[in-house]
Enzyme design. Structure first.
Site, short mmCIF file in Angstrom:
data_model
loop_
_atom_site.label_atom_id
_atom_site.label_comp_id
_atom_site.label_asym_id
_atom_site.label_seq_id
_atom_site.Cartn_x
_atom_site.Cartn_y
_atom_site.Cartn_z
N PHE A 1 0.83 -1.20 0.00
CA PHE A 1 0.00 0.00 0.00
C PHE A 1 0.87 1.26 0.00
O PHE A 1 1.77 1.39 0.84
CB PHE A 1 -0.88 0.05 1.25
CG PHE A 1 -2.11 -0.80 1.20
CD1 PHE A 1 -3.32 -0.29 0.78
CD2 PHE A 1 -2.06 -2.14 1.60
CE1 PHE A 1 -4.47 -1.07 0.75
CE2 PHE A 1 -3.19 -2.94 1.58
CZ PHE A 1 -4.40 -2.40 1.15
N ASP A 2 0.57 2.17 -0.90
CA ASP A 2 1.05 3.53 -0.77
C ASP A 2 0.39 4.10 0.49
O ASP A 2 -0.65 3.59 0.93
CB ASP A 2 0.65 4.32 -2.01
CG ASP A 2 0.95 5.81 -1.90
OD1 ASP A 2 2.07 6.15 -1.49
OD2 ASP A 2 0.05 6.61 -2.22
#
Length: 215
Positions: free
Chosen positions: A8-9
């Site tokens: 995940f960013d």
């Protein structure tokens, strides 16, 4: 696809950092005599490495860029970092993915120490097995470098089981450079056009669509 590892960013994907980042940029720009009152004009700073944004958007020299980052961090370190909120439904998504046995990893161009503080502040740190971020000296800052660091640190060699999730073209480009699939999300700061042009493998309108895709 059966993705075992989900990267995940952070900014614009897990949390909405709009107020804190733009306030920090405003603070830095004022030090150079630049007054920017339209906050929306600074949303383009959310996602890319900070140095790249100062150089690209304000044509800063290398020396000015270094000072700009220093000024930015004056505000961000103690105040801007928490002018932030978790996207509605995100914690439920993370919990569901954990229950499915997937390994969750943060891969962000934000300095790792800041990413860790944000996750701890919002009590999200327990959902992630590893946090990969930039170094404070900007030597590791490009998304592809961060992803490669995350994969190496976690001992992940089968890239077919990895999915990157992010909201900007930098996430898409970085993921493909690192050899992994990527889903662009539209609840953050990137448009469908931006993500499609960058070559996202999948695009989710919202968090519920991410959940359905991975169910």
């Amino acid at each position: 696809m059966d993705y075992k590892y989900i990267l995940f960013d952070l900014d614009g994907t897990v949390t909405d950092p709009g107020i804190g980042i733009t306030n920090s940029v405003m603070h830095a720009l004022r030090k150079f005599g630049i007054i920017e009152e339209d906050r929306s004009r600074l949303y383009k700073f959310i996602g890319p490495p900070l140095a790249d944004s100062f150089r690209q958007f304000y044509e800063f020299s290398e020396e000015e860029t270094a000072r700009g980052i220093e000024y930015y961090r004056e505000y961000f370190t103690d105040k801007g970092i928490f002018e932030n909120e978790v996207y509605e439904g995100m914690e439920e998504l993370l919990a569901a993915l954990n229950r499915q046995g997937r390994k969750l990893i943060i891969a962000t161009s934000k300095p790792e120490v800041f990413a860790e503080r944000i996750l701890e502040h919002f009590h999200l740190d327990s959902y992630f097995s590893f946090v990969a971020g930039a170094t404070m000296d900007e030597k590791r800052v490009k998304k592809a470098e961060v992803i490669a660091y995350a994969l190496e640190s976690c001992g992940i060699s089968d890239l077919s089981g990895v999915l990157m999730i992010g909201d900007r073209k930098h996430d898409v480009i970085g993921a493909h450079e690192a050899g992994v699939d990527v889903m662009g999300v539209l609840h953050g700061y990137g448009s469908r056009e931006e993500l499609e042009k960058a070559g996202a493998d999948y695009i989710a309108e919202n968090i519920e669509e991410i959940k359905k895709f991975l169910s």
